[in-house]
Design an enzyme around this catalytic site. Structure first.
Site, PDB file in Angstrom:
ATOM      1  N   GLU A  63     -44.724  93.474 -19.482  1.00  0.00           N
ATOM      2  CA  GLU A  63     -44.596  93.947 -18.104  1.00  0.00           C
ATOM      3  C   GLU A  63     -44.994  95.421 -18.016  1.00  0.00           C
ATOM      4  O   GLU A  63     -45.687  95.845 -17.084  1.00  0.00           O
ATOM      5  CB  GLU A  63     -43.158  93.749 -17.636  1.00  0.00           C
ATOM      6  CG  GLU A  63     -42.923  93.962 -16.162  1.00  0.00           C
ATOM      7  CD  GLU A  63     -41.499  93.659 -15.742  1.00  0.00           C
ATOM      8  OE1 GLU A  63     -41.177  93.922 -14.567  1.00  0.00           O
ATOM      9  OE2 GLU A  63     -40.703  93.173 -16.564  1.00  0.00           O
ATOM     10  N   GLU A  66     -30.554  93.099 -16.846  1.00  0.00           N
ATOM     11  CA  GLU A  66     -30.826  92.124 -15.777  1.00  0.00           C
ATOM     12  C   GLU A  66     -31.571  90.915 -16.339  1.00  0.00           C
ATOM     13  O   GLU A  66     -31.265  89.763 -16.018  1.00  0.00           O
ATOM     14  CB  GLU A  66     -31.636  92.800 -14.674  1.00  0.00           C
ATOM     15  CG  GLU A  66     -32.165  91.874 -13.604  1.00  0.00           C
ATOM     16  CD  GLU A  66     -33.614  92.136 -13.265  1.00  0.00           C
ATOM     17  OE1 GLU A  66     -34.399  91.167 -13.237  1.00  0.00           O
ATOM     18  OE2 GLU A  66     -33.962  93.308 -13.023  1.00  0.00           O
ATOM     19  N   HIS A  67     -32.570  91.163 -17.201  1.00  0.00           N
ATOM     20  CA  HIS A  67     -33.307  90.058 -17.820  1.00  0.00           C
ATOM     21  C   HIS A  67     -32.415  89.236 -18.745  1.00  0.00           C
ATOM     22  O   HIS A  67     -32.449  88.005 -18.740  1.00  0.00           O
ATOM     23  CB  HIS A  67     -34.483  90.612 -18.629  1.00  0.00           C
ATOM     24  CG  HIS A  67     -35.706  90.880 -17.818  1.00  0.00           C
ATOM     25  ND1 HIS A  67     -36.941  90.338 -18.125  1.00  0.00           N
ATOM     26  CD2 HIS A  67     -35.904  91.629 -16.706  1.00  0.00           C
ATOM     27  CE1 HIS A  67     -37.834  90.751 -17.247  1.00  0.00           C
ATOM     28  NE2 HIS A  67     -37.229  91.544 -16.372  1.00  0.00           N
ATOM     29  N   HIS A 119     -32.726  97.402 -16.535  1.00  0.00           N
ATOM     30  CA  HIS A 119     -33.702  96.336 -16.323  1.00  0.00           C
ATOM     31  C   HIS A 119     -33.618  95.283 -17.430  1.00  0.00           C
ATOM     32  O   HIS A 119     -33.683  94.074 -17.163  1.00  0.00           O
ATOM     33  CB  HIS A 119     -35.104  96.954 -16.261  1.00  0.00           C
ATOM     34  CG  HIS A 119     -36.196  95.954 -16.047  1.00  0.00           C
ATOM     35  ND1 HIS A 119     -37.082  95.593 -17.041  1.00  0.00           N
ATOM     36  CD2 HIS A 119     -36.551  95.224 -14.958  1.00  0.00           C
ATOM     37  CE1 HIS A 119     -37.931  94.703 -16.578  1.00  0.00           C
ATOM     38  NE2 HIS A 119     -37.637  94.459 -15.311  1.00  0.00           N
TER      39      HIS A 119
END
Length: 427
Positions: free
Chosen positions: A135, A58-59, A55
């Site tokens: 998040e 991806e960011h 994740h």
């Protein structure tokens, strides 16, 4: 009805010498092009100290490369009216863009740049870790999100396939450039990648660009993840909330299992729409929940069936009792009309997913990564149409033989024990 499924668009597929697959589908009525790179790597491919790394990567893909700043990445796409996005799941990570057909080269160049030449600047990395920690905190503060993370962790205890995609504050803070690059070298290999495009696209042109952008990636043997082992169990989180959120689960099937479609239909008939049994009994007849649904999440080697709902603390026992009764009753008397309806709804969902270039390339990419080929819609429909009522009832009976998983948060003192729930599933 099946005639709607046989008019597939023409899909052209070329495999580069290093193993990366390129698939395109020209759609003459579409003036835009949607394209993306799917990597057959997600959160389940992470080692314990890498939890959350997929994740983060991806960011970080949008935070700068050797020749583009984060701002320039966005400008190069938006200057031609396009948009760009990415997503991480348990088994896949995708990077997609949509532009006018005449600007396919711009989008491909940006995608190649962020996948091959990301800089992982220390300042950008620190900033993005902070964003992901926010998040993470948002999920912790949202019970109806948190409960599904707890559900997966419980169903697949102490395994990568069950871990939340975001990671933990400890792992997120620990990541550095060396950890990221080691993961990319191991997992972002051309044999686990598909470049897919649909709309106003030319196959030869895209293959030529793919060769230029990705052809130099070394071919590395893919490492299979640890097989998923359903464990079951329970996690109860008592909190002072207005509502209790509950998820009850059972071991499901892989999308490669011959019984997958029967379980999918059973889940849909049980709680997949306004005419489903759970919706009618729990919501409409008894008013025990604003919404209730059942689902079946298939993975490459395992699966998870579940039912999720929210209710008041005073109603948790009745909700569970009614849910168990609906489940066991369905294994005995699912009707022909319910089956016909579920099949029709499944076909509409399949067709709807194919009505946009984005939906088409996602299907193609996932199927190539999973099966090594594109599975025609009529093949799927043929398997669904071959199922009769007894197939689906038997799928339900087999499902209910599994050990249950329970995740619950809020005012949950009234919930029965896991043993009582297991007994209720046996009818």
């Amino acid at each position: 009805m099946n005639q709607h499924f046989v008019h597939e668009k023409r899909i052209e597929i070329t495999t580069l010498s290093n193993g990366l697959m390129v698939a395109t589908e020209r759609m003459p009525a579409i003036a835009t092009a949607t394209l993306g790179v799917w990597v057959g790597t997600g959160s389940r491919h992470e080692r314990a100290h890498e939890h959350g790394l997929s994740h983060l990567i991806e960011h970080m893909a949008f935070k700068g490369t050797a020749r583009r700043s984060a701002r320039q990445i966005a400008e190069d796409i938006e200057n031609v009216g396009g948009d760009i996005n990415a997503a991480t799941s348990v088994e896949y990570t995708s990077y997609t863009a949509r532009v006018l057909g005449e600007n396919v080269d711009v989008a491909l160049d940006v995608l190649g740049d962020i996948l091959i030449h990301s800089a992982f600047d220390a300042n950008e990395l620190a900033r993005e870790k902070g964003v992901i920690l926010q998040e993470y905190a948002a999920v912790e503060d949202t019970p109806d999100d948190l409960i599904y993370d707890a559900f997966m962790e419980t169903a697949f205890s102490r395994q990568a396939v069950g871990r939340p995609i975001l990671g933990t504050p400890e792992t997120i803070k620990s990541f550095d450039e060396a950890t990221i690059r080691a993961f990319l070298a191991r997992e972002y290999t051309p044999g686990k990648m598909v470049l897919a495009a649909a709309g106003d696209v030319d196959h030869a042109r895209i293959v030529d660009m793919a060769e230029r952008l990705f052809g130099g990636m070394p071919s590395v043997a893919a490492q299979a993840p640890e097989p998923g082992r359903y464990t079951g169990g329970e996690r109860r989180i008592s909190r002072k909330l207005e509502q209790a959120n509950l998820v009850l689960g059972l071991p499901g099937l892989s999308f490669k299992d011959p019984g997958y479609y029967a379980v999918h239909l059973f889940a849909h008939m049980l709680g997949g729409g306004l005419t489903s049994r759970l919706w009618h009994e729990v919501r409409e007849t008894r008013g025990l929940a604003y919404s209730i649904d059942s689902f079946h999440w298939p993975f490459s080697d395992c699966g998870l069936f579940g039912i999720g709902a929210g209710t008041s603390g005073s109603d948790v026992r009745e909700l569970m009792d009614v849910t168990l009764a609906c489940m066991t009753q369905a294994t005995r008397d699912i009707s022909e009309i319910e089956l016909v309806r579920a099949k029709a709804q499944m076909k509409v969902a399949l067709l709807t997913a194919l009505e946009t270039p984005g939906g088409r390339i996602e299907r193609v990419a996932r199927q190539l990564l999973s099966w090594g080929r594109v599975v025609a819609s009529e093949e799927i429909v043929r398997k669904v149409d071959a199922l009769d009522v007894e197939h689906v009832r038997e799928a339900g009976r087999q499902l209910l033989q599994g050990a249950p998983t329970l995740a619950a948060i809020g005012p949950i003192k009234g919930l029965p024990s896991l043993d009582d729930i297991a007994s209720g599933l046996r009818g």
